[in-house]
Design an enzyme around this catalytic site. Structure first.
Site, PDB file in Angstrom:
ATOM      1  N   GLY A  18       0.728  -1.003  -0.143  1.00 32.34           N
ATOM      2  CA  GLY A  18      -0.055   0.119   0.042  1.00 32.34           C
ATOM      3  C   GLY A  18       0.827   1.403  -0.165  1.00 32.34           C
ATOM      4  CE  LYS A 137      -5.111   6.468  10.523  1.00 30.02           C
ATOM      5  NZ  LYS A 137      -4.103   6.980  10.572  1.00 30.02           N
TER       6      LYS A 137
END
Length: 324
Positions: A18, A137
């Protein structure tokens, strides 16, 4: 020190192909002599599409574990050969870390976990709890605090990646700040003198490796690290200095940025998150009384001058080859 986790020696990386995962993997490979084993967990589809790149990694001694991150058996089997998990999963799949953490907690060989926390501090102040980009998150952090008792988790908070900020934004998104090397045009955010602490993408990897080599008894350990602190005007001045050219400069005031942000979320624009994060940075949401680089040995980091040099080289090479 009581309950201090052993130094990680066998590291398994998720999200290695990524955006930031590649830089983390590069840093691990560069310092592989410090580890007994480095592996990446990748999907069957990625293993097929990127067979050549994975073959190169294997030639460097990197283990490639192929499996489905959503299948507990695949993950649990992969964990048996490692003691540390590093996640670089992207924003869209960030909550996939919750089951990973749960499995790691019940796997005796795993003692250390680094969730994908790189980027803006999601608990900088009271208003952080309501910011849309932070919500996933925050779920991961809550799971760590409520459910992870045995593992030692480190949250590496890096602030924005300078590589992505010190570059060109296309189309209407340019109002969220841009440095267009080819056109010699910049749109600066706020007053232009608002300080932002950045981390280069290469330094994210370097700082993570330094943290891995620094054991802790605290969990979750939060490390607020960065490469340098600067302002949009200082970035522009460095571009002018290195390019030797006059630039066309305009500004997006903070109030204007807030309006654009609100409109983007109302339209469910894919760049709404960009507006929010850049508004947070412009408001000072990356600034601390001191950074934590010293807690992990004060590794050498890149400078603004080096970042601008890279940006000039990259964009010049791109438009000369017809890619822009």
């Amino acid at each position: 020190m009581a309950n201090e986790a052993p130094v990680p020696k066998k590291v398994l990386l998720f999200g290695a192909t990524g955006v930031i995962g590649k830089d983390i993997l590069n840093a691990l490979v560069d310092d592989k002599a410090s580890f007994e084993k480095i592996g990446i967990f990748t999907s069957p589809g990625t293993a097929e599409k990127k067979a050549g790149a994975l073959a190169e990694l294997k030639a460097k001694g990197i283990q490639v574990v192929v499996g489905d991150v959503s299948k507990e058996d695949d993950v649990r089997k992969a964990f048996q050969d490692y003691d540390t998990v590093v996640s670089a999963l992207g924003r869209n799949v960030i909550t996939a870390q919750i089951p990973l953490l749960t499995i790691a907690e019940s796997t005796p060989s795993i003692h250390t976990f680094y969730p994908s926390e790189y980027g803006t501090d999601i608990e900088y102040g009271p208003s952080s709890a309501t910011e849309p980009p932070h919500q996933k998150k925050l779920q991961v952090r809550k799971h760590i605090r409520d459910n992870i008792k045995r593992l030692k988790a480190t949250l590496l908070v890096t602030g924005p990646y300078s590589d992505l900020y010190i570059g060109k934004m296309s189309g209407d998104a340019a109002e969220a700040g841009t440095f267009d090397v080819k056109a010699k045009k910049a749109i600066l955010l706020g007053s232009g003198d608002d300080k932002v602490s950045f981390t280069t993408m290469a330094d994210v990897g370097k700082l993570l490796v330094a943290a891995l080599k620094t054991p802790t008894s605290t969990s979750p350990r939060i490390l607020k690290v960065n490469s340098f602190t600067t302002t949009p005007n200082e970035i522009l001045a460095e571009f002018k200095k290195q390019s030797g050219a006059k630039w066309d400069v305009s500004y997006t005031a903070l109030d204007t940025l807030k309006i654009l942000e609100k409109e983007a979320w109302a339209k469910q624009s894919p760049i709404a998150t960009v507006y929010t994060l850049r508004r947070i940075w412009t408001e000072g949401g990356t600034l601390y009384e001191e950074r934590d680089n010293g807690k992990i040995g004060e590794p050498t980091t890149e400078t603004l001058e080096e970042q601008v040099s890279k940006a000039l080289e990259k964009e010049t090479a791109a438009f000369q080859s017809g890619e822009l």
